[in-house]
Design an enzyme around this catalytic site. Structure first.
Site, short mmCIF file in Angstrom:
data_model
loop_
_atom_site.label_atom_id
_atom_site.label_comp_id
_atom_site.label_asym_id
_atom_site.label_seq_id
_atom_site.Cartn_x
_atom_site.Cartn_y
_atom_site.Cartn_z
N SER A 115 6.73 3.03 0.26
CA SER A 115 6.64 4.08 -0.70
C SER A 115 7.41 5.04 -0.47
O SER A 115 8.15 5.74 -1.39
CB SER A 115 5.32 3.98 -0.72
OG SER A 115 5.14 3.18 -1.67
N LYS A 151 10.11 6.14 -2.69
CA LYS A 151 10.32 6.37 -4.40
C LYS A 151 10.60 7.82 -4.40
O LYS A 151 10.76 7.75 -5.21
CB LYS A 151 8.27 6.46 -4.44
CG LYS A 151 7.91 4.39 -4.77
CD LYS A 151 6.45 4.32 -4.77
CE LYS A 151 5.91 3.22 -5.15
NZ LYS A 151 5.11 2.43 -4.28
N TYR A 168 13.48 -3.42 -5.59
CA TYR A 168 12.25 -2.58 -5.48
C TYR A 168 12.42 -3.35 -3.95
O TYR A 168 11.53 -2.55 -3.01
CB TYR A 168 11.15 -2.41 -6.35
CG TYR A 168 10.30 -2.09 -5.78
CD1 TYR A 168 10.43 -0.53 -5.49
CD2 TYR A 168 9.01 -2.86 -5.77
CE1 TYR A 168 8.64 -0.28 -5.29
CE2 TYR A 168 8.11 -2.22 -5.05
CZ TYR A 168 7.54 -0.87 -4.71
OH TYR A 168 6.65 -0.44 -4.34
N TYR A 177 -1.13 8.53 -2.76
CA TYR A 177 -1.54 7.65 -3.67
C TYR A 177 -2.23 8.72 -4.12
O TYR A 177 -2.54 9.65 -4.13
CB TYR A 177 -2.25 6.39 -2.06
CG TYR A 177 -1.42 5.99 -1.42
CD1 TYR A 177 -0.26 4.99 -2.52
CD2 TYR A 177 -1.19 5.97 -0.38
CE1 TYR A 177 0.62 3.97 -1.97
CE2 TYR A 177 0.02 4.98 0.23
CZ TYR A 177 1.06 4.03 -0.07
OH TYR A 177 1.91 3.69 0.36
N VAL A 231 2.99 2.32 3.09
CA VAL A 231 1.79 1.10 4.22
C VAL A 231 2.28 1.25 5.24
O VAL A 231 1.81 0.15 6.28
CB VAL A 231 1.52 0.27 2.86
CG1 VAL A 231 1.02 0.22 2.06
CG2 VAL A 231 2.65 -0.37 2.71
#
Ligand code: GLU
Length: 312
Positions: A68, A71, A196, A248, A266
């Site tokens: 992530s 992002k 992605y 998160y 993660v």
């Protein structure tokens, strides 16, 4: 400054030892077998300071998948390839308070202003905003951008992780189809998902994350050359959303404990940004219940306290 070179190195070594007992309290990500193969004992930290000095300790050179933490880079590219105004027409910036892969979007919540680029649905949407003649070129541009920000032309993709993400990523597939069926994305869904999944599988080290964090801390300018890699406005946009949504649904707690823009993945990495001061990269693959590196947060909390890093 307050901490000389030698003190900084000693400090990092000491904090790693103090936080080491937390590494085993976390749990390795196990949604794909590749991530559960990580060594839970690995623990590293890397700092890139605004005065050009770099400090590190532990397994700072160990490679892991960015997950992530890509992002904010997807968001930066979407902002650069379009405009802030354009991107804001398609996404919101308010915290969702939900897990990163939440799918319980009611008809009402699929409204654009509720799609956040720091959770999966928004990140998938950012993939469709990156420009390129072909889908392949879009990913290649993302990889080149990542290498450039990290100052590391060797950054590559972990093929095994990519293939398992692709094989098992049905929830992400569902999110992407939800975007398509709502008319928010127009592209071929499988191609966008492929970008992605590859993006999540980019392989980095603590050093790479610290270097990327440094550019965000330095208003978008590179470390050595001072080259403008993205605008100061975009740096501010991304740092703000990292402060409210980067960890998160643990971002509020993290803001209190650490008080810095940061993004976790993660894979066990955390990239933290101390605006104008430093970029920080941390790796420890044991995760807490929210999916954040457990020892990594401990380390950042202590580092923030010792170096007075909290923005609040
Ligand atoms: N590949 C993971 C997913 O999309 C990334 C999750 C993460 O790091 O939060 O499910």
């Amino acid at each position: 400054g307050r901490f000389s070179v030698i003190h900084m190195e000693e400090l990092l070594e000491r904090l790693l030892e103090e936080c080491r007992s937390y590494t085993r309290l976390g749990k390795l990500a196990d949604y794909i077998p590749e991530l559960s193969k990580a060594d839970i004992n690995d623990f590293g930290v890397y700092l890139v300071n605004s005065d050009g000095k770099e400090f590190y300790a532990g397994d700072f050179d160990k490679k892991f998948t960015i997950q992530s933490i890509i992002k904010p880079l997807l968001l930066l590219m979407a902002l650069m390839d379009n405009t802030t105004e354009y991107v804001r027409q398609y996404i919101g910036v308010e915290a969702t308070g939900k897990p990163f892969n939440a799918i319980d979007y009611s008809e009402q919540l699929i409204l654009k202003e509720h799609i956040n680029p720091m959770v999966n649905i928004g990140a998938i949407e950012m993939c469709s905003m990156i420009h390129g003649e072909t889908y392949e070129e879009r990913f290649d541009r993302l990889l080149a951008f990542t290498r450039k920000l990290a100052g590391n032309p060797e950054i590559d993709v972990d093929e095994a992780v990519y293939l398992s993400e692709k094989r098992t990523g049905n929830k992400n597939r569902a999110l992407a189809y939800l975007l398509k069926s709502s008319g928010i994305i127009d592209d071929d869904v499988e191609e966008i998902l492929d970008i992605y999944f590859r993006a999540c599988s980019i392989r980095v080290t603590c050093k790479d994350l610290a270097n990327i964090g440094f550019v965000l801390a330095n208003h978008g300018r590179g470390k050595k050359t001072g080259e403008v890699l993205f605008s100061g406005r975009h740096a501010r946009f991304v740092n703000a959303i990292l402060t409210t949504c980067g960890m998160y649904d643990g971002s509020g707690d993290f803001a209190i404990k650490v008080g810095l823009p940061a993004k976790s993945g993660v894979g066990g990495g955390i990239m933290a940004v101390s605006p104008t001061r430093m970029g920080i990269g941390i790796y420890s693959p044991g995760l807490d219940k929210k999916g954040n590196s457990l020892a990594g947060i401990q380390m950042l909390e202590q580092l923030s306290e010792t170096l007075y890093l909290s923005m609040f």
